[in-house]
Design a protein around this motif. Structure first.
Motif, PDB file in Angstrom:
ATOM      1  N   SER A 282       0.836  -1.208   0.000  1.00  0.00           N
ATOM      2  CA  SER A 282       0.000   0.000   0.000  1.00  0.00           C
ATOM      3  C   SER A 282       0.864   1.249   0.000  1.00  0.00           C
ATOM      4  CB  SER A 282      -0.932  -0.012   1.218  1.00  0.00           C
ATOM      5  OG  SER A 282      -0.187  -0.186   2.391  1.00  0.00           O
ATOM      6  N   VAL A 283       0.246   2.332  -0.438  1.00  0.00           N
ATOM      7  CA  VAL A 283       0.946   3.626  -0.510  1.00  0.00           C
ATOM      8  C   VAL A 283       0.012   4.703   0.047  1.00  0.00           C
ATOM      9  CG1 VAL A 283       1.987   5.340  -2.060  1.00  0.00           C
ATOM     10  CG2 VAL A 283       2.230   2.900  -2.581  1.00  0.00           C
ATOM     11  N   HIS A 284       0.461   5.416   1.050  1.00  0.00           N
ATOM     12  CA  HIS A 284      -0.370   6.475   1.658  1.00  0.00           C
ATOM     13  C   HIS A 284       0.440   7.750   1.835  1.00  0.00           C
ATOM     14  CE1 HIS A 284      -3.925   4.169   2.912  1.00  0.00           C
ATOM     15  NE2 HIS A 284      -3.088   3.162   3.076  1.00  0.00           N
ATOM     16  N   TYR A 285      -0.279   8.859   1.951  1.00  0.00           N
ATOM     17  CA  TYR A 285       0.344  10.135   2.296  1.00  0.00           C
ATOM     18  C   TYR A 285      -0.214  10.566   3.652  1.00  0.00           C
ATOM     19  CZ  TYR A 285       2.337  14.782   1.745  1.00  0.00           C
ATOM     20  OH  TYR A 285       3.091  15.929   1.916  1.00  0.00           O
ATOM     21  N   VAL A 310      -0.596  -4.401   5.425  1.00  0.00           N
ATOM     22  CA  VAL A 310      -0.368  -3.461   6.533  1.00  0.00           C
ATOM     23  C   VAL A 310      -1.500  -2.445   6.536  1.00  0.00           C
ATOM     24  CG1 VAL A 310       1.216  -1.745   7.492  1.00  0.00           C
ATOM     25  CG2 VAL A 310       2.137  -3.740   6.269  1.00  0.00           C
ATOM     26  N   ASP A 311      -2.196  -2.352   7.654  1.00  0.00           N
ATOM     27  CA  ASP A 311      -3.287  -1.390   7.782  1.00  0.00           C
ATOM     28  C   ASP A 311      -2.758  -0.153   8.507  1.00  0.00           C
ATOM     29  OD1 ASP A 311      -5.572   0.020   8.143  1.00  0.00           O
ATOM     30  OD2 ASP A 311      -6.707  -1.588   9.113  1.00  0.00           O
ATOM     31  N   PHE A 312      -2.222   0.787   7.719  1.00  0.00           N
ATOM     32  CA  PHE A 312      -1.590   1.959   8.333  1.00  0.00           C
ATOM     33  C   PHE A 312      -2.585   2.795   9.133  1.00  0.00           C
ATOM     34  CE2 PHE A 312       1.515   1.298   4.821  1.00  0.00           C
ATOM     35  CZ  PHE A 312       2.663   1.223   5.594  1.00  0.00           C
ATOM     36  N   LEU A 313      -3.861   2.756   8.712  1.00  0.00           N
ATOM     37  CA  LEU A 313      -4.839   3.626   9.357  1.00  0.00           C
ATOM     38  C   LEU A 313      -5.345   3.091  10.692  1.00  0.00           C
ATOM     39  CD1 LEU A 313      -4.693   4.773   6.451  1.00  0.00           C
ATOM     40  CD2 LEU A 313      -7.082   5.380   6.723  1.00  0.00           C
TER      41      LEU A 313
END
Ligand code: SPD
Length: 369
Positions: A282-285, A310-313
């Motif tokens: 995944s890719v997040h800002y 991976v659940d970054f949130l």
């Protein structure tokens, strides 16, 4: 001596297209409209003398390699603006092999570290950057063990990683030894990070270091670089991200400094596009506010490689449960689980301007167009 005050005022006069004689009494001189505080005909005190300091105020500037007068308030990374800090005393100024290193005591933000004229940290607000860049990735995976820091020579990110007692090895690759030495002398609350026995220091080029790193070696890599002008230029390019992805284990995470959404949407878009091609998880800002950085905010690109999702949130390893985080002698000042979640909320203009963020945040997985 650097920062000849008369020359600086000269520069302001040239900018205004007016030239006033040095023989005219001070009170009759026309003060350049671009900078009322540049009343610099009186020489700076030695303790405040530097080419970035005008009348006791430091401003980020654009350096001129050909030696022509410096143009204030026109850094190529943030044209047309500058943030100023009142200087109490310059504590250190030296040219390293890579950049100019400056430390000064400021009136409002404690000691300030400046590299090539750009603020890297202040004692007052460094927590908002170091805590976020370290805990956003490390709280998103369970039991991180091997961590690499690229840059981060001041030690602040190391200090934060050290709160995670699951971590067994912390490699750091910093190109400029002078930054480490200066931090140990002037910023002991950050450089304390180097005292952790898990830290292995490598002085050298990060690209070279990553080229030689074992494949799949790291659970997390944190890129705490300076802006991509000068020594950090290569750290926003595709080959660098490919090397990072190779060095991460499946389901490993990258957290990379990714500039300001108010100033650098094109750069952010480019970095996200490269990372979408490179990181198959995944890719997040995400972002945080740091008052002394241009525009007062700074972002992070947070990515994971293919593998366990991976659940970054919704971090699997919340800081409140991280063993070691409360034992640390210094309490967290900025980061907590609410700040973690909030960091991924993006303003509408950013979603509009950076098309790859339009449907973000997502719970798990890719950032969709
Ligand atoms: N525009 C300034 C960005 C600086 C990012 N790196 C800061 C280093 C602090 N450890």
């Amino acid at each position: 001596m650097e920062g000849d005050a008369g020359r600086d005022l000269g520069c302001q006069k040239i900018m205004d297209g007016k030239v006033t004689s040095d023989k005219i009494p001070m009170e009759k001189k026309v003060i350049p409209s671009c900078c009322i505080k540049a009343m610099a005909s009186a020489p700076e005190l030695d303790a405040k003398c530097h080419s970035t300091v005008v009348s006791g105020w430091f401003s980020e500037f654009r350096s001129s390699p050909d030696g022509t007068p410096r143009t204030y308030y026109n850094n190529p990374m943030w044209p047309g603006e500058a943030h100023s800090l009142q200087v109490e005393k310059i504590l250190y100024k030296e040219q390293s092999e890579y950049q100019e290193v400056l430390v000064f005591e400021s009136f409002a933000y404690g000691k300030v570290l400046v590299l090539d004229g750009i603020v890297q940290l202040t004692e007052k607000d460094e927590c908002a950057y170091q805590e976020m860049i370290a805990h956003l990735p490390l709280c998103s995976i369970s039991s991180p063990k091997n961590v690499l820091v690229v840059g981060g020579g001041d030690g602040g990110v190391l200090r934060e990683i050290a709160r995670h007692s699951s971590v067994e090895c912390i490699d750091i690759c910093e190109i400029d030894k002078m930054v480490i030495d200066v931090s140990k002398k002037f910023f002991p609350d950050l450089a304390v990070g180097f005292e952790d026995p898990r830290v292995q220091l490598h002085i050298g080029d990060a690209i070279e270091f990553l080229r030689n790193a074992k494949e799949g070696m790291y659970d997390a890599i944190i890129v705490d670089s300076s802006d991509p002008v000068g020594p950090a230029q290569e750290l926003v390019e595709k080959p660098f991200f490919e090397m990072i992805a190779r060095a991460l284990r499946p389901g490993g995470v990258l957290c990379n400094m990714a500039e300001s959404m108010w100033l650098h949407t094109h750069l952010i878009e480019d970095m996200i596009s490269i990372c979408r091609q490179t990181f198959k998880g995944s890719v997040h800002y995400a972002w945080t506010n740091v008052p002394t950085y241009p525009s007062g905010v700074i972002g992070f690109l947070i990515c994971s490689t293919a593998g366990p999702p991976v659940d970054f949130l919704n971090p699997i390893n919340p800081i409140e449960k991280v063993e070691g985080s409360r034992k640390s002698s210094r309490e967290l000042r900025f980061y907590n689980s609410e700040m973690h979640a909030a960091a991924f909320a993006l303003p509408s203009f950013l979603k509009r301007e950076v098309s790859v963020l339009r449907d973000s945040p997502t719970s798990v997985g890719r950032v969709y167009v």
